[in-house]
Design a protein around this motif. Structure first.
Motif, PDB file in Angstrom:
ATOM      1  N   SER A  63       0.837  -1.228   0.122  1.00 57.63           N
ATOM      2  CA  SER A  63       0.052  -0.023   0.119  1.00 57.63           C
ATOM      3  C   SER A  63       0.866   1.263   0.155  1.00 57.63           C
ATOM      4  N   GLN A  64       2.139   1.251  -0.050  1.00 57.56           N
ATOM      5  CA  GLN A  64       3.006   2.354  -0.081  1.00 57.56           C
ATOM      6  C   GLN A  64       3.505   2.618  -1.374  1.00 57.56           C
ATOM      7  N   VAL A  65       3.744   3.923  -1.896  1.00 56.71           N
ATOM      8  CA  VAL A  65       4.268   4.439  -3.222  1.00 56.71           C
ATOM      9  C   VAL A  65       5.276   5.337  -2.937  1.00 56.71           C
ATOM     10  N   ALA A 117       0.451   5.044 -10.318  1.00 59.97           N
ATOM     11  CA  ALA A 117       0.412   4.136  -9.197  1.00 59.97           C
ATOM     12  C   ALA A 117      -0.963   3.848  -8.642  1.00 59.97           C
ATOM     13  N   GLY A 118      -1.767   4.535  -9.118  1.00 67.05           N
ATOM     14  CA  GLY A 118      -3.267   4.478  -8.355  1.00 67.05           C
ATOM     15  C   GLY A 118      -3.467   5.402  -7.162  1.00 67.05           C
ATOM     16  N   ASP A 175      -3.208  11.226  -0.971  1.00 71.62           N
ATOM     17  CA  ASP A 175      -2.618  10.010  -0.359  1.00 71.62           C
ATOM     18  C   ASP A 175      -1.073  10.218   0.238  1.00 71.62           C
ATOM     19  N   VAL A 176      -0.509  11.336  -0.024  1.00 68.60           N
ATOM     20  CA  VAL A 176       0.879  11.447   0.184  1.00 68.60           C
ATOM     21  C   VAL A 176       0.881  11.708   1.756  1.00 68.60           C
ATOM     22  N   VAL A 177       1.754  11.089   2.498  1.00 67.94           N
ATOM     23  CA  VAL A 177       2.124  11.200   3.791  1.00 67.94           C
ATOM     24  C   VAL A 177       3.423  11.822   4.217  1.00 67.94           C
ATOM     25  N   GLU A 178       4.334  12.039   3.257  1.00 63.92           N
ATOM     26  CA  GLU A 178       5.463  12.408   3.370  1.00 63.92           C
ATOM     27  C   GLU A 178       6.161  13.020   2.172  1.00 63.92           C
ATOM     28  N   TYR A 190       0.475   6.507   0.878  1.00 63.89           N
ATOM     29  CA  TYR A 190      -0.071   5.430   1.310  1.00 63.89           C
ATOM     30  C   TYR A 190      -1.460   5.096   0.405  1.00 63.89           C
ATOM     31  N   ALA A 191      -1.529   4.145  -0.114  1.00 62.68           N
ATOM     32  CA  ALA A 191      -2.749   4.105  -1.130  1.00 62.68           C
ATOM     33  C   ALA A 191      -3.277   2.690  -1.121  1.00 62.68           C
ATOM     34  N   PRO A 192      -3.908   2.177   0.078  1.00 61.88           N
ATOM     35  CA  PRO A 192      -4.150   0.514  -0.001  1.00 61.88           C
ATOM     36  C   PRO A 192      -5.157   0.270  -0.709  1.00 61.88           C
ATOM     37  N   ASP A 193      -5.962   0.971  -1.549  1.00 63.78           N
ATOM     38  CA  ASP A 193      -7.009   0.365  -2.404  1.00 63.78           C
ATOM     39  C   ASP A 193      -6.642  -0.073  -3.554  1.00 63.78           C
ATOM     40  N   HIS A 194      -5.177   0.086  -3.940  1.00 65.06           N
ATOM     41  CA  HIS A 194      -4.639  -0.240  -5.369  1.00 65.06           C
ATOM     42  C   HIS A 194      -4.939  -2.000  -5.511  1.00 65.06           C
ATOM     43  N   ASP A 195      -5.200  -2.284  -6.639  1.00 64.49           N
ATOM     44  CA  ASP A 195      -5.376  -3.684  -7.195  1.00 64.49           C
ATOM     45  C   ASP A 195      -4.093  -4.115  -7.735  1.00 64.49           C
TER      46      ASP A 195
END
Length: 130
Positions: free
Chosen positions: A25-27, A65-66, A71-74, A124-129
């Motif tokens: 879930s991390q990019v 990356a979806g 979704d950016v955390v840092e 952090y984007a956990p909904d990615h397939d």
């Protein structure tokens, strides 16, 4: 967990690094400059133009990356000249007007002619397939 290399023609690229890597879930977006991908030239000689282009390229990489800027955390910002901090902040605030991610800024160690800023992100984007 396998990693996924993220690539888009809408951001600068290099054979020496991936534009981003997704791991679960991390990019992780690599340091991205104010280079315009269609021309191979810097967006301008001022910090505002280069920051705007770097952030637009980061956004394009995240999209591939979806993920989105939400979704950016840092964010990590490297400046060739620390005196450009205020100008970078002015443009940066347009992209993260409220609830901004954690951020650091430091002096860019490498001296590259014409390069004023490099910006990297973690999302952090956990909904990615994947």
């Amino acid at each position: 967990m396998p990693r996924q290399i993220i690539t888009t023609p809408n951001a600068p690229s290099s054979p020496l690094f991936s534009q981003a890597v997704r791991a679960g879930s991390q990019v992780f977006v690599s340091g991205t400059t104010g280079l315009v991908p269609s021309t191979g030239r810097m967006a301008g000689d001022d910090i505002g133009a280069q920051t705007r282009q770097a952030l637009a390229s980061c956004e394009a990489i995240l999209e591939e990356a979806g993920a989105t800027l939400d979704d950016v955390v840092e964010v990590g910002v490297l400046l060739a000249d620390p005196a450009d901090f205020a100008g970078m902040n002015e443009e940066y605030a347009r992209w993260f007007p409220s609830d901004p991610p954690a951020r650091y800024a430091a002096k860019l160690g490498a001296e590259v002619p014409g390069l004023l800023v490099s910006i990297r992100m973690t999302a952090y984007a956990p909904d990615h397939d994947a």
